[in-house]
Design an enzyme around this catalytic site. Sequence first.
Site, PDB file in Angstrom:
ATOM      1  N   CYS A 160      23.163  46.152  -1.739  1.00 17.52           N
ATOM      2  CA  CYS A 160      22.329  45.299  -2.579  1.00 17.52           C
ATOM      3  C   CYS A 160      22.751  45.413  -4.045  1.00 17.52           C
ATOM      4  CB  CYS A 160      20.860  45.679  -2.435  1.00 17.52           C
ATOM      5  SG  CYS A 160      19.749  44.653  -3.429  1.00 17.52           S
ATOM      6  N   HIS A 229      29.317  43.130   4.396  1.00 17.94           N
ATOM      7  CA  HIS A 229      29.054  41.874   3.703  1.00 17.94           C
ATOM      8  C   HIS A 229      30.331  41.519   2.952  1.00 17.94           C
ATOM      9  CE1 HIS A 229      26.139  39.392   0.964  1.00 17.94           C
ATOM     10  NE2 HIS A 229      27.282  38.766   1.213  1.00 17.94           N
ATOM     11  N   ASP A 267      28.022  34.017   5.296  1.00 14.01           N
ATOM     12  CA  ASP A 267      28.235  32.582   5.527  1.00 14.01           C
ATOM     13  C   ASP A 267      28.292  32.157   6.988  1.00 14.01           C
ATOM     14  OD1 ASP A 267      28.312  32.466   2.799  1.00 14.01           O
ATOM     15  OD2 ASP A 267      30.465  32.061   2.648  1.00 14.01           O
TER      16      ASP A 267
END
Length: 446
Positions: A160, A229, A267
């Site tokens: 994050c 990610h 995505d």
Amino acid sequence: MIILLRCHLPRTLRSYSRPFSINMSRRSQPPSPESSPRIAKKPRLEFSPLTSEDYKNGLMLAPMVRSGALLTRLYSLKHGAKLVWSPETVDKAILHTIREVDPATGVVSYQGKSKAIFTTHPIEKPFLIYQIGSADPKLAVQAAQMVMQDVSGFDLNCGCPKPFSTHSGMGAALLTNPDLLCAILTALRAAMPPEITISAKIRLLPSQTDTLKLVERIVNTGITALTVHCRTRNMRMREKATIERLREIVEFVEGMGKGIAVIANGDCLGYEDWKRVRKVTGAHSAMIATAAEANPSCFSPNPLKDLETTFIPGYIRLGKYLNNHWSSTKFCATQFQGAHDKSSRNNLKASREAIVRAKGYDDLEDIVAPWTGAQEWAEIVEAIEGRAGQRAPPHSLSDLAHGPEEKVDEQAREYVPSVAVTQVPAAPLLGLEAHPPVGEAIGVAG
């Protein structure tokens, strides 16, 4: 009636040599309020403890602040998510909670001073990964011990980039402090029983070489799965994920011979789009965030359309049935949107405006009634029971992942959320006509 249980740190659970069971047997309870009817069917589910294989050949619901609420996790499981991640919870936040069990619904809430910090239901336990935000091995272990009876695995947020996380040394800040990152994972693995898995979710480092060095250290802590990610810490959601970098990482992890699952994040639009992600990355599974925030049925080969009639009313009915806090139900319901077949965007706009104006469930009587939350719940139970003790949904990804490549719609391929634009070209694979409202809605943890 609410049962209040003061949370004491539980003893380490014994190692199970046989599948564990979730027994939600019917017990004598006083009548429930009319607004919260008793759940008629409390299923008994039996699942083996999680292994690395359970993290493979599946689509996973990403950890999302606010958006990854209990109702969304339940519907994601109904529509085909293999595992679901809870929103990130900071270690200190859960340590000062009281565990409450609603006898009418079975919902488990970890209540803070003014609100629930974490909410779950036993039916999702075999699929639930609890994400921890931490920068302290001891606090991370204490936080895990608090909730270990209600989850199947723990995931450390190492990605994050938001200041509320990084300023305390958590989230993406751990990427530049690998000693601390690995110390937390090592402590969690040592403290948790073997039937509870430990995983991590990271972002790419600017250098591929540095990323591989970090991955090697993380894998050697004893984790079961690693989610990557495919953006760096400084990249934002408007920027296309660099998923092409993941293949080398997957091959590197496989070469270590530990059987660790590598999950691609960034995505992926849904079930059909997994073909593209798999072909480019070689990843064992994919994790979906923004697409699931807009349409939790994206895990299905046939995602729902006309959500203002096919999905949103049922979501709200279930929220009332489970006594879910209205503010949580309201927030999530205003994020949903998909393609239209029999209705129009104007119908969605009218539905959303009504939800925004509503101050409680009863304010939506005209558009949501009848309140058939029991039926919504029964359908979710049926879908989960239909897995027959297997975590994979009926439409397994194993054949899809290795089948012949199909052409992917270029608009869908290029779809990425934008914080500057609220309308984007159609994404047919998801059934998304426009990206949901941004800002607070984009709460992906890592």
